[in-house]
Design a protein around this motif. Structure first.
Motif, PDB file in Angstrom:
ATOM      1  N   LEU A   1      45.740  28.778  41.460  1.00  0.00           N
ATOM      2  CA  LEU A   1      45.079  29.952  41.996  1.00  0.00           C
ATOM      3  C   LEU A   1      45.904  31.227  41.569  1.00  0.00           C
ATOM      4  O   LEU A   1      45.383  32.099  40.961  1.00  0.00           O
ATOM      5  CB  LEU A   1      44.846  30.052  43.408  1.00  0.00           C
ATOM      6  N   ASP A   2      47.138  31.327  41.643  1.00  0.00           N
ATOM      7  CA  ASP A   2      47.937  32.450  41.362  1.00  0.00           C
ATOM      8  C   ASP A   2      47.866  32.751  39.934  1.00  0.00           C
ATOM      9  O   ASP A   2      47.818  34.055  39.387  1.00  0.00           O
ATOM     10  CB  ASP A   2      49.366  32.282  41.932  1.00  0.00           C
ATOM     11  N   ALA A   3      47.923  31.889  39.076  1.00  0.00           N
ATOM     12  CA  ALA A   3      48.115  31.999  37.621  1.00  0.00           C
ATOM     13  C   ALA A   3      46.565  32.548  37.182  1.00  0.00           C
ATOM     14  O   ALA A   3      46.568  33.338  36.460  1.00  0.00           O
ATOM     15  CB  ALA A   3      48.345  30.755  36.782  1.00  0.00           C
ATOM     16  N   ALA A   4      45.620  31.961  37.895  1.00  0.00           N
ATOM     17  CA  ALA A   4      44.244  32.379  37.526  1.00  0.00           C
ATOM     18  C   ALA A   4      44.034  33.863  38.310  1.00  0.00           C
ATOM     19  O   ALA A   4      43.445  34.579  37.201  1.00  0.00           O
ATOM     20  CB  ALA A   4      43.099  31.453  38.112  1.00  0.00           C
ATOM     21  N   VAL A   5      44.230  34.161  38.995  1.00  0.00           N
ATOM     22  CA  VAL A   5      44.192  35.540  39.556  1.00  0.00           C
ATOM     23  C   VAL A   5      45.124  36.511  38.628  1.00  0.00           C
ATOM     24  O   VAL A   5      44.447  37.517  38.255  1.00  0.00           O
ATOM     25  CB  VAL A   5      44.591  35.582  41.002  1.00  0.00           C
ATOM     26  N   GLU A   6      46.221  36.371  38.259  1.00  0.00           N
ATOM     27  CA  GLU A   6      46.912  37.208  37.255  1.00  0.00           C
ATOM     28  C   GLU A   6      46.346  37.108  36.047  1.00  0.00           C
ATOM     29  O   GLU A   6      46.366  38.211  35.455  1.00  0.00           O
ATOM     30  CB  GLU A   6      48.423  36.264  37.078  1.00  0.00           C
ATOM     31  N   LEU A   7      45.678  35.934  35.454  1.00  0.00           N
ATOM     32  CA  LEU A   7      45.101  36.089  34.296  1.00  0.00           C
ATOM     33  C   LEU A   7      43.666  36.973  34.509  1.00  0.00           C
ATOM     34  O   LEU A   7      43.391  38.001  33.472  1.00  0.00           O
ATOM     35  CB  LEU A   7      44.409  34.829  33.849  1.00  0.00           C
ATOM     36  N   LEU A   8      42.969  37.042  35.441  1.00  0.00           N
ATOM     37  CA  LEU A   8      41.840  37.917  35.667  1.00  0.00           C
ATOM     38  C   LEU A   8      42.160  39.433  35.672  1.00  0.00           C
ATOM     39  O   LEU A   8      41.346  40.058  35.437  1.00  0.00           O
ATOM     40  CB  LEU A   8      41.094  37.329  37.063  1.00  0.00           C
TER      41      LEU A   8
ATOM     42  N   GLY B   1      30.178  42.389  48.566  1.00  0.00           N
ATOM     43  CA  GLY B   1      30.451  40.961  47.646  1.00  0.00           C
ATOM     44  C   GLY B   1      31.299  39.840  48.634  1.00  0.00           C
ATOM     45  O   GLY B   1      31.828  39.033  47.835  1.00  0.00           O
ATOM     46  N   GLY B   2      31.563  40.243  49.782  1.00  0.00           N
ATOM     47  CA  GLY B   2      32.442  39.632  50.636  1.00  0.00           C
ATOM     48  C   GLY B   2      31.992  38.163  50.950  1.00  0.00           C
ATOM     49  O   GLY B   2      32.658  37.164  51.373  1.00  0.00           O
ATOM     50  N   PHE B   3      30.696  37.679  50.614  1.00  0.00           N
ATOM     51  CA  PHE B   3      30.243  36.382  50.530  1.00  0.00           C
ATOM     52  C   PHE B   3      30.994  35.397  49.875  1.00  0.00           C
ATOM     53  O   PHE B   3      30.801  34.220  50.024  1.00  0.00           O
ATOM     54  CB  PHE B   3      28.669  36.180  50.809  1.00  0.00           C
TER      55      PHE B   3
ATOM     56  N   LEU C   1      32.264  42.622  37.625  1.00  0.00           N
ATOM     57  CA  LEU C   1      32.095  44.089  37.324  1.00  0.00           C
ATOM     58  C   LEU C   1      33.209  44.530  36.572  1.00  0.00           C
ATOM     59  O   LEU C   1      33.033  45.418  35.412  1.00  0.00           O
ATOM     60  CB  LEU C   1      31.905  45.045  38.502  1.00  0.00           C
ATOM     61  N   ARG C   2      34.508  44.472  36.857  1.00  0.00           N
ATOM     62  CA  ARG C   2      35.735  44.887  36.199  1.00  0.00           C
ATOM     63  C   ARG C   2      35.882  44.462  34.662  1.00  0.00           C
ATOM     64  O   ARG C   2      36.321  45.044  33.824  1.00  0.00           O
ATOM     65  CB  ARG C   2      36.996  44.853  37.082  1.00  0.00           C
TER      66      ARG C   2
ATOM     67  N   GLY D   1      40.535  36.166  48.066  1.00  0.00           N
ATOM     68  CA  GLY D   1      41.160  37.278  47.789  1.00  0.00           C
ATOM     69  C   GLY D   1      40.030  38.368  47.414  1.00  0.00           C
ATOM     70  O   GLY D   1      38.836  38.544  48.215  1.00  0.00           O
ATOM     71  N   ALA D   2      39.770  38.748  46.326  1.00  0.00           N
ATOM     72  CA  ALA D   2      38.735  39.911  45.997  1.00  0.00           C
ATOM     73  C   ALA D   2      37.663  39.141  45.675  1.00  0.00           C
ATOM     74  O   ALA D   2      37.597  37.966  45.269  1.00  0.00           O
ATOM     75  CB  ALA D   2      39.297  40.642  44.488  1.00  0.00           C
TER      76      ALA D   2
END
Length: 159
Positions: free
Chosen positions: A48-55, A86-88, A102-103, A94-95
């Motif tokens: 998860l941490d590496a994936a979030v960093e990549l995103l 988008g919270g569902f 979108l980003r 996290g985000a």
């Protein structure tokens, strides 16, 4: 070419079809075509941490994305003060996935809606639709979706 695959609301059936590709070992075929898979939620080893960093690197433009593939409808709800949060569907708690879509879409060379859910909202958007699920560029039969009817990728193409 660098491909990033995100999944939002839906069943992941398109991924299952993709993994059952009959023309040869999937990763071999991608490599032969010059496609580097940056990340996919079902087949990437990154935690998860590496994936979030990549995103985050993709969203900021530090890591270029040639092809953004989105599988599943984007969930816009719940609405807070009249705005879809988008919270569902929060990626790893996290985000919201909606924010990542979108980003990254505005920076990607091409944006591909994988399957009817990502294209039009699919089954997830049918009926009452409490999550306010929609496709990338269509909300059912109506143009719009989460990227809007006038969205064009970096090459000028629609989703």
């Amino acid at each position: 070419m660098k491909l990033l695959w995100l999944q939002s609301g839906g069943c992941g059936g398109c991924t299952l079809s993709w993994l059952g590709y009959e023309q040869g070992p999937l990763f071999e075929v991608l490599g032969e075509e010059g496609v580097e898979l940056l990340w996919h939620p079902s087949v990437s080893a990154a935690g998860l941490d590496a994936a979030v960093e990549l995103l985050e690197s993709c969203a900021s433009g530090r890591e270029p994305v040639d092809i953004l593939c989105v599988e599943g409808a984007a969930l816009r709800g719940p609405y807070i003060d009249g705005v879809g949060s988008g919270g569902f569907h929060r990626f790893g708690g996290g985000a919201p996935m909606l924010d990542w879509i979108l980003r990254i879409a505005v920076r990607a060379r091409h944006v591909v809606a994988v399957g009817s859910c990502a294209a039009f909202g699919g089954v997830v958007a049918a009926g009452v639709n409490p999550t306010d699920a929609a496709g990338l560029q269509h909300d059912g039969e109506i143009g719009g979706g989460v990227l809007g009817p006038y969205f064009r990728d970096a090459t000028g193409l629609p989703v």
